[in-house]
Design a protein around this motif. Structure first.
Motif, PDB file in Angstrom:
ATOM      1  N   GLN A  16       0.897  -1.281   0.178  1.00  0.00           N
ATOM      2  CA  GLN A  16      -0.036   0.013  -0.084  1.00  0.00           C
ATOM      3  C   GLN A  16       0.948   1.237   0.132  1.00  0.00           C
ATOM      4  O   GLN A  16       0.555   2.186  -0.831  1.00  0.00           O
ATOM      5  CB  GLN A  16      -0.857   0.034   1.299  1.00  0.00           C
ATOM      6  N   ARG A  17       2.155   1.327   0.717  1.00  0.00           N
ATOM      7  CA  ARG A  17       2.884   2.249   0.782  1.00  0.00           C
ATOM      8  C   ARG A  17       3.756   2.462  -0.454  1.00  0.00           C
ATOM      9  O   ARG A  17       3.599   3.447  -1.029  1.00  0.00           O
ATOM     10  CB  ARG A  17       3.749   2.280   1.797  1.00  0.00           C
ATOM     11  N   ALA A  18       4.033   1.294  -1.100  1.00  0.00           N
ATOM     12  CA  ALA A  18       4.581   1.568  -2.267  1.00  0.00           C
ATOM     13  C   ALA A  18       3.621   2.046  -3.446  1.00  0.00           C
ATOM     14  O   ALA A  18       4.094   2.584  -4.486  1.00  0.00           O
ATOM     15  CB  ALA A  18       5.158   0.134  -2.747  1.00  0.00           C
ATOM     16  N   ALA A  19       2.716   1.810  -3.255  1.00  0.00           N
ATOM     17  CA  ALA A  19       1.606   2.044  -4.531  1.00  0.00           C
ATOM     18  C   ALA A  19       1.649   3.669  -4.436  1.00  0.00           C
ATOM     19  O   ALA A  19       1.168   4.224  -5.261  1.00  0.00           O
ATOM     20  CB  ALA A  19       0.146   1.514  -4.432  1.00  0.00           C
ATOM     21  N   ALA A  20       1.466   4.183  -3.133  1.00  0.00           N
ATOM     22  CA  ALA A  20       1.499   5.376  -2.742  1.00  0.00           C
ATOM     23  C   ALA A  20       2.784   6.304  -2.976  1.00  0.00           C
ATOM     24  O   ALA A  20       2.720   7.438  -2.586  1.00  0.00           O
ATOM     25  CB  ALA A  20       0.855   5.888  -1.427  1.00  0.00           C
ATOM     26  N   GLY A  21       3.892   5.734  -3.184  1.00  0.00           N
ATOM     27  CA  GLY A  21       5.222   6.036  -3.476  1.00  0.00           C
ATOM     28  C   GLY A  21       5.929   6.279  -2.046  1.00  0.00           C
ATOM     29  O   GLY A  21       6.898   7.088  -2.083  1.00  0.00           O
ATOM     30  N   ALA A  22       5.461   5.888  -1.027  1.00  0.00           N
ATOM     31  CA  ALA A  22       6.000   6.194   0.257  1.00  0.00           C
ATOM     32  C   ALA A  22       6.944   5.128   0.731  1.00  0.00           C
ATOM     33  O   ALA A  22       7.402   5.125   1.881  1.00  0.00           O
ATOM     34  CB  ALA A  22       4.934   6.254   1.393  1.00  0.00           C
ATOM     35  N   SER A  23       7.149   4.204  -0.157  1.00  0.00           N
ATOM     36  CA  SER A  23       7.921   2.734   0.421  1.00  0.00           C
ATOM     37  C   SER A  23       8.899   2.240  -0.769  1.00  0.00           C
ATOM     38  O   SER A  23       8.551   2.589  -2.102  1.00  0.00           O
ATOM     39  CB  SER A  23       7.227   1.813   0.846  1.00  0.00           C
ATOM     40  N   SER A  24      10.172   2.103  -0.523  1.00  0.00           N
ATOM     41  CA  SER A  24      11.043   1.825  -1.495  1.00  0.00           C
ATOM     42  C   SER A  24      10.802   0.190  -2.060  1.00  0.00           C
ATOM     43  O   SER A  24      10.270  -0.562  -1.385  1.00  0.00           O
ATOM     44  CB  SER A  24      12.576   1.932  -1.046  1.00  0.00           C
ATOM     45  N   VAL A  25      11.350   0.102  -3.281  1.00  0.00           N
ATOM     46  CA  VAL A  25      11.334  -1.143  -3.888  1.00  0.00           C
ATOM     47  C   VAL A  25      12.217  -2.296  -3.229  1.00  0.00           C
ATOM     48  O   VAL A  25      11.788  -3.585  -2.918  1.00  0.00           O
ATOM     49  CB  VAL A  25      11.667  -1.242  -5.407  1.00  0.00           C
ATOM     50  N   SER A  26      13.342  -1.839  -2.711  1.00  0.00           N
ATOM     51  CA  SER A  26      14.107  -2.896  -1.690  1.00  0.00           C
ATOM     52  C   SER A  26      13.479  -3.287  -0.553  1.00  0.00           C
ATOM     53  O   SER A  26      13.476  -4.468  -0.328  1.00  0.00           O
ATOM     54  CB  SER A  26      15.257  -2.105  -1.644  1.00  0.00           C
ATOM     55  N   ASP A  27      12.796  -2.267   0.099  1.00  0.00           N
ATOM     56  CA  ASP A  27      11.819  -2.725   1.175  1.00  0.00           C
ATOM     57  C   ASP A  27      10.548  -3.784   0.948  1.00  0.00           C
ATOM     58  O   ASP A  27      10.362  -4.783   1.506  1.00  0.00           O
ATOM     59  CB  ASP A  27      11.482  -1.568   1.846  1.00  0.00           C
ATOM     60  N   LEU A  28      10.101  -3.472  -0.288  1.00  0.00           N
ATOM     61  CA  LEU A  28       9.067  -4.435  -0.831  1.00  0.00           C
ATOM     62  C   LEU A  28       9.759  -5.682  -1.156  1.00  0.00           C
ATOM     63  O   LEU A  28       9.131  -6.662  -0.671  1.00  0.00           O
ATOM     64  CB  LEU A  28       8.313  -3.754  -2.004  1.00  0.00           C
ATOM     65  N   GLU A  29      10.824  -5.979  -1.645  1.00  0.00           N
ATOM     66  CA  GLU A  29      11.449  -7.124  -1.935  1.00  0.00           C
ATOM     67  C   GLU A  29      11.909  -7.824  -0.919  1.00  0.00           C
ATOM     68  O   GLU A  29      11.872  -8.984  -0.709  1.00  0.00           O
ATOM     69  CB  GLU A  29      12.469  -6.917  -3.086  1.00  0.00           C
ATOM     70  N   ARG A  30      12.454  -7.311   0.247  1.00  0.00           N
ATOM     71  CA  ARG A  30      12.634  -7.608   1.549  1.00  0.00           C
ATOM     72  C   ARG A  30      11.893  -8.340   2.051  1.00  0.00           C
ATOM     73  O   ARG A  30      11.899  -9.559   2.602  1.00  0.00           O
ATOM     74  CB  ARG A  30      13.504  -6.546   2.413  1.00  0.00           C
ATOM     75  N   ALA A  31      10.600  -7.756   1.972  1.00  0.00           N
ATOM     76  CA  ALA A  31       9.594  -8.241   2.989  1.00  0.00           C
ATOM     77  C   ALA A  31       8.922  -9.456   2.186  1.00  0.00           C
ATOM     78  O   ALA A  31       8.595 -10.645   2.646  1.00  0.00           O
ATOM     79  CB  ALA A  31       8.427  -7.105   2.925  1.00  0.00           C
ATOM     80  N   LYS A  32       8.941  -9.372   0.549  1.00  0.00           N
ATOM     81  CA  LYS A  32       8.501 -10.657  -0.082  1.00  0.00           C
ATOM     82  C   LYS A  32       9.514 -11.824   0.235  1.00  0.00           C
ATOM     83  O   LYS A  32       8.802 -12.973   0.210  1.00  0.00           O
ATOM     84  CB  LYS A  32       8.582 -10.063  -1.621  1.00  0.00           C
ATOM     85  N   SER A  33      10.713 -11.541   0.107  1.00  0.00           N
ATOM     86  CA  SER A  33      11.665 -12.650   0.466  1.00  0.00           C
ATOM     87  C   SER A  33      11.244 -13.222   1.786  1.00  0.00           C
ATOM     88  O   SER A  33      11.401 -14.450   1.993  1.00  0.00           O
ATOM     89  CB  SER A  33      13.105 -12.087   0.600  1.00  0.00           C
ATOM     90  N   ARG A  34      10.832 -12.569   2.805  1.00  0.00           N
ATOM     91  CA  ARG A  34      10.736 -13.107   4.256  1.00  0.00           C
ATOM     92  C   ARG A  34       9.372 -13.932   4.146  1.00  0.00           C
ATOM     93  O   ARG A  34       9.200 -14.818   4.716  1.00  0.00           O
ATOM     94  CB  ARG A  34      10.681 -11.962   5.268  1.00  0.00           C
ATOM     95  N   VAL A  35       8.350 -13.554   3.221  1.00  0.00           N
ATOM     96  CA  VAL A  35       7.146 -14.112   3.109  1.00  0.00           C
ATOM     97  C   VAL A  35       7.360 -15.560   2.449  1.00  0.00           C
ATOM     98  O   VAL A  35       7.197 -16.335   2.823  1.00  0.00           O
ATOM     99  CB  VAL A  35       6.067 -13.305   2.383  1.00  0.00           C
ATOM    100  N   PHE A  36       8.179 -15.373   1.438  1.00  0.00           N
ATOM    101  CA  PHE A  36       8.547 -16.797   0.665  1.00  0.00           C
ATOM    102  C   PHE A  36       9.376 -17.872   1.588  1.00  0.00           C
ATOM    103  O   PHE A  36       8.955 -18.967   1.751  1.00  0.00           O
ATOM    104  CB  PHE A  36       9.317 -16.478  -0.474  1.00  0.00           C
ATOM    105  N   THR A  37       9.967 -17.113   2.353  1.00  0.00           N
ATOM    106  CA  THR A  37      10.774 -18.128   3.438  1.00  0.00           C
ATOM    107  C   THR A  37       9.798 -18.440   4.544  1.00  0.00           C
ATOM    108  O   THR A  37       9.897 -19.872   4.945  1.00  0.00           O
ATOM    109  CB  THR A  37      11.940 -17.337   4.419  1.00  0.00           C
ATOM    110  N   ALA A  38       8.955 -17.869   4.790  1.00  0.00           N
ATOM    111  CA  ALA A  38       7.976 -18.119   5.754  1.00  0.00           C
ATOM    112  C   ALA A  38       6.942 -19.461   5.160  1.00  0.00           C
ATOM    113  O   ALA A  38       6.619 -20.378   5.870  1.00  0.00           O
ATOM    114  CB  ALA A  38       6.927 -17.145   6.309  1.00  0.00           C
ATOM    115  N   ARG A  39       6.795 -19.299   4.001  1.00  0.00           N
ATOM    116  CA  ARG A  39       5.972 -20.038   3.398  1.00  0.00           C
ATOM    117  C   ARG A  39       6.807 -21.613   3.249  1.00  0.00           C
ATOM    118  O   ARG A  39       6.055 -22.719   3.509  1.00  0.00           O
ATOM    119  CB  ARG A  39       5.582 -19.739   2.143  1.00  0.00           C
ATOM    120  N   GLN A  40       7.974 -21.484   2.787  1.00  0.00           N
ATOM    121  CA  GLN A  40       8.934 -22.823   2.944  1.00  0.00           C
ATOM    122  C   GLN A  40       8.751 -23.346   4.401  1.00  0.00           C
ATOM    123  O   GLN A  40       8.806 -24.473   4.500  1.00  0.00           O
ATOM    124  CB  GLN A  40      10.253 -22.219   2.322  1.00  0.00           C
ATOM    125  N   THR A  41       9.127 -22.455   5.398  1.00  0.00           N
ATOM    126  CA  THR A  41       8.981 -23.060   6.714  1.00  0.00           C
ATOM    127  C   THR A  41       7.658 -23.670   6.851  1.00  0.00           C
ATOM    128  O   THR A  41       7.749 -24.766   7.558  1.00  0.00           O
ATOM    129  CB  THR A  41       9.211 -21.883   7.734  1.00  0.00           C
TER     130      THR A  41
END
Length: 469
Positions: free
Chosen positions: A211-236
């Motif tokens: 939501q913050r990235a869509a509004a331009g208030a969050s960086s792409v690196s933060d978004l990808e970092r969060a996605k990486s943690r989500v994928f790791t949690a799914r593997q767990t």
């Protein structure tokens, strides 16, 4: 009167006293301390559903399917379905039959014999007589002194007792296997719920960043970092699903039952360790069924050695006989003979066979004695390992509980920030989620380790029988 600090330190102090006393011959070990937290306290319920992961890939923590089974129910079911137990029961039946067979050699023997048929008899200077011969014999014999058979019978009694001890050992093994499988399944089920919570929390962070990235208030690196943690949690979570499925299949193999809900095990389900007036080592040597069976094997072999050496002794018995014969060696009237005999048989030598059999039996006895000593050493070693495991689990539970409380406060702060829409630090939020999951996982594993170590100690000292009733 205890002060609060004393109440906190007393359980750990008692546990330390137990294992210090276990290593001293004259020490009096104290009872094992009870845990301060249970699996039911972590799950906020004493009952948990056991869903089929193929049909319900996203089980909830509060759903209950069908009636819940307890640890005692699963143990009883495992004892009824165990092939290992049926083998041990068959061995007891075989040993009982062997004992009766050895006893039968010392009882009275009654036999009846009748023979009839044509006979040709010819005496010197006489013609050949063709006639029919009839002979009937009735005998009743009773051994009076047969040292070899007596020792064989006494040996078979020890063999039967050893088989009964091994049956109890098999029951303990099956019970311990069911207990371990139940504890592993409960722990896997809880950790699976924890992985669901972690995945949902990380997904909330990812939704917040999108939501913050869509509004331009969050960086792409933060978004990808969060996605990486989500994928790791799914593997767990997939790993925890596999662990849960494996634990469920193991329990189903042992009990031939697929429960839909289970009561979480706790220390209350186990009998208290009775070690008053003796050390754990002495208690294990006295009550462990495997050790008792090995000792009975040695005693049985001692009787076999005596049985072999007793073959040099005479055998004495009595025989009551009645013979009725007609036309014996010619045509003559019936003859009736009644005899009461004392029979003595003394086999002085059989070519050295009895000597070598006695030497063979003595060698087998030395082998069984060495095996008994080896089993005692292994038992004491495993007993010490289980004691160390239990002690470490107690301290691990206390530490993991404090770690979980600290991580829970951090998670609460992060969730409050997400609710307000002002997340302070992304890395701290992601790390807090992983630390909270890891702390809860370690806490559950420590409690499970403590329960299994306690059950193993009960099995080592032969006190797991209360769960089998």
């Amino acid at each position: 009167m205890y002060y609060p600090a004393v109440k906190i330190l007393l359980p750990s102090f008692l546990i330390s006293l137990v294992w210090i006393a276990a290593g001293q011959a004259q020490a009096q070990p104290a009872p094992l301390a009870q845990p301060t937290i249970r699996l039911a306290d972590i799950a906020n319920s004493s009952v948990m559903a056991l869903p089929d992961m193929m049909a319900d890939p996203m089980p909830t923590a509060n759903s209950v399917l069908g009636s819940a089974v307890s640890l005692a129910d699963l143990v009883r079911q495992g004892l009824q379905q165990s092939p290992q137990l049926r083998q041990s029961e068959a061995q007891v039946d075989a040993a009982r039959s062997g004992r009766k067979l050895a006893r039968a050699d010392l009882l009275s023997n009654f036999s009846v014999r009748y023979a009839a048929g044509p006979e040709n008899s010819r005496a010197p200077g006489q013609t050949t007589s063709h006639h029919r011969r009839d002979v009937g014999t009735v005998r009743l014999t009773q051994p009076l002194f047969n040292a070899s058979l007596t020792h064989e019978w006494q040996s078979s009694q020890q063999v039967e007792s050893a088989a009964q001890r091994r049956l109890q050992a098999a029951k303990d093994n099956v019970t311990l296997s069911v207990v371990r499988a139940t504890i592993d399944l409960s722990a896997a089920r809880l950790v699976l719920d924890f992985s669901n919570v972690q995945l949902a929390h990380l997904q909330n962070i990812l939704d917040y960043l999108e939501q913050r990235a869509a509004a331009g208030a969050s960086s792409v690196s933060d978004l990808e970092r969060a996605k990486s943690r989500v994928f790791t949690a799914r593997q767990t979570r997939m790993e925890q699903q596999a662990a849960y499925r494996n634990a469920f299949n193991e329990l189903r193999r042992l009990t031939q039952q697929a429960p839909t809900a289970i009561r979480l095990p706790s220390m209350v389900d186990f009998p208290a360790l009775q070690a008053e007036g003796t050390t754990l080592q002495a208690l294990a040597i006295q009550n462990n069924p495997d050790i008792l069976a090995a000792e009975l094997d040695v005693r049985a072999q001692e009787k076999r050695v005596k049985a072999e050496w007793s073959k040099y002794k005479p055998e004495i018995g009595v025989s009551l006989e009645y013979d009725d014969s007609r036309n014996v060696r010619g045509i003559n009237g019936p003859n009736h003979d009644v005899r009461a005999l004392v029979v003595a048989n003394w086999a002085v030598s059989l070519g050295g066979k009895e000597w070598h059999q006695a030497e063979q039996a003595m060698a087998e006895m030395r082998q069984k004695e060495a095996r008994l000593e080896d089993e005692k050493q292994r038992l004491l070693q495993t007993l010490e390992s289980d004691a160390t495991l239990f002690e470490s689990a107690v301290f691990r539970v206390a530490t993991a509980q404090l770690e979980q409380e600290a991580a829970g406060k951090v998670i609460a702060a992060v969730e409050a920030q997400l609710s307000s829409g002002r997340l302070g630090s992304l890395l701290e939020a992601l790390d807090a989620s992983e630390r909270f999951f890891a702390s809860r996982q370690r806490l559950v594993q420590a409690i499970a380790q403590q329960l299994k170590a306690h059950a193993q100690l009960l099995a080592r000292v032969g006190q797991l029988g209360d769960l089998q009733r």
